[in-house]
Design a protein around this motif. Structure first.
Motif, short mmCIF file in Angstrom:
data_model
loop_
_atom_site.label_atom_id
_atom_site.label_comp_id
_atom_site.label_asym_id
_atom_site.label_seq_id
_atom_site.Cartn_x
_atom_site.Cartn_y
_atom_site.Cartn_z
N TYR A 1 -0.78 -1.42 -6.10
CA TYR A 1 -2.16 -1.79 -5.80
C TYR A 1 -2.50 -3.22 -6.20
O TYR A 1 -3.34 -3.87 -5.56
N GLU B 1 -4.04 -5.68 -3.36
CA GLU B 1 -5.33 -6.37 -3.50
C GLU B 1 -5.16 -7.88 -3.39
O GLU B 1 -5.93 -8.57 -2.70
N VAL C 1 -9.38 3.09 -4.40
CA VAL C 1 -9.14 2.96 -5.85
C VAL C 1 -10.43 3.16 -6.66
O VAL C 1 -10.54 2.74 -7.81
N ASP D 1 2.35 1.98 -3.26
CA ASP D 1 1.34 2.20 -4.30
C ASP D 1 1.31 1.05 -5.30
O ASP D 1 0.97 1.23 -6.48
N ASP E 1 0.83 -1.20 0.00
CA ASP E 1 0.00 0.00 0.00
C ASP E 1 0.87 1.26 0.00
O ASP E 1 0.61 2.20 -0.75
#
Length: 394
Positions: free
Chosen positions: A333, A337, A370, A331, A328
């Motif tokens: 993502y 996830e 997001v 960045d 996180d």
């Protein structure tokens, strides 16, 4: 004589006692008195066996002693043997069985008015409840132990110090740091008088951790250094490891990472086997690297723990949290996830509801971040439902 068909004179009993190398009082005792002596004998064996963690020997002694305690209805020794059963089950981490034995022992001791033993059962009940996570119940038992100790001005400074220490631990867990510090200081003063170095060191350590939670880092460091000196005096490596870890975490909070790593390195050198402390130290390393934004190093440590100790649910869940934190902050993502979904899949197969709700909520917040609003609301709702079910929120 043994069958009751003849009554010997005192002179004859004296003669027999001399030949059997015993006291004449042995022959004059009632069966109940002799049974009490036998029970006391097995109590001593049991206590020694529990200290050396020879639970088989301890259980055998309990069974033999309990036979006489039941036959002659000796409530005090019935209670003692139940208490020993509780200690064995507690040490074996069978907490529910330990609790049942200890409750029965406590009810029997209350009938005998044996204050010392009543206090010890309240203490053990508190420790069992603490291990079960029932902190308020544990606190209640420790307060009852203290109340019993104060009854009729009964004096036992070592027990008093032990009770104060446990009450401090409860308040620490409940987040009432001022009370934790207050009771820890009482225990510290008692132990200083008693010169129980190991316990004194543990109290100093608790004070250090409590002040750290209050962000009073000067006092936290002061008490950690004092604890370290105490444990060094009798070369207690395990305790020194805990202190070095604590010092490492305190310096990390201050932002002095060079000093933090130095203490963590010392802790790691003292750990020559991979027990829980070993991995806790590695977690502290990874958290330091996250704070200084060296994410590759942080990942290296978390991956190491995951690969070597991933079978342990507690460490696996902690690894997932740190993996997410790293990705996180980078960045990244896709990986963030992926980690959250993997953690949720793992937790859905287990009965870790609170942790599952936490990850549902984190994933919901991630999707909100997001701009995946529908997915975000779906996972936030799932987390809320579990929190409601657990009574965490109304």
């Amino acid at each position: 004589m043994e069958s009751g068909k003849a009554n010997p004179s005192i002179e004859l009993l004296q003669y027999i006692a001399e030949k059997l190398d015993t006291d004449i009082e042995y022959f004059l005792e009632s069966e109940e008195k002799q049974a009490s002596r036998i029970c006391e004998f097995y109590c001593n064996i049991c206590e020694s066996a529990i200290i050396s963690e020879d639970f088989l020997k301890a259980t055998e002694a309990i069974e033999k002693g309990a036979f006489y305690a039941d036959k002659y209805n000796l409530n005090y020794y019935k209670a003692k043997f139940e208490y020993f059963y509780a200690k064995i089950e507690y040490k074996k981490d069978n907490l529910q069985a330990a609790q049942l034995h200890c409750l029965y022992a406590n009810s029997l001791f209350l009938k005998t008015d044996s204050i010392d033993d009543i206090i010890k059962t309240f203490l053990l009940l508190g420790q069992i409840s603490f291990s079960m996570g029932a902190i308020n119940t544990a606190l209640n038992y420790f307060i009852q132990a203290d109340s019993m100790l104060n009854k009729d001005e009964y004096v036992n400074e070592k027990l008093k110090a032990n009770i104060m220490y446990n009450i401090a631990m409860c308040y620490d867990k409940l987040g009432d740091i001022k009370q934790a510090i207050s009771f820890a200081n009482i225990a510290k003063d008692k132990l200083l008088i008693l010169e129980d170095k190991k316990k004194y060191g543990e109290i100093l350590m608790l004070l250090s951790l409590s002040y750290a939670k209050e962000n009073n880092l000067n006092k936290a460091l002061k008490y950690a250094e004092m604890a370290k000196e105490v444990f060094k005096s009798f070369e207690s490596d395990n305790e020194i490891v805990e202190i070095e870890m604590s010092l490492g975490n305190i310096f990390s909070k201050i932002g002095n990472f060079e000093e933090s790593f130095e203490h963590l390195n010392k802790a790691l050198k003292l750990k020559n086997k991979k027990d829980s402390h070993f991995y806790d130290i590695l977690f502290s390393y990874s958290e330091n690297y996250i704070k200084i934004k060296d994410y590759d190093k942080a990942l290296e440590f978390v991956n190491r723990i995951f690969d070597e100790f991933g079978e342990n649910s507690f460490y696996r869940i902690k690894c997932y949290k740190l993996f997410y934190k790293i990705y996180d902050e980078k960045d990244d993502y896709n990986n963030a996830e992926k980690v959250l979904l993997e953690a949720i899949k793992y937790l859905e197969a287990l009965d870790f509801k609170k942790e599952l709700a936490d990850f549902y909520t984190t994933l919901g917040r991630f999707y909100m971040k997001v701009n995946e609003r529908e997915l975000a609301l779906n996972y936030l709702d799932k987390g809320l439902e579990i929190y409601k079910e657990l009574g965490i929120i109304l």
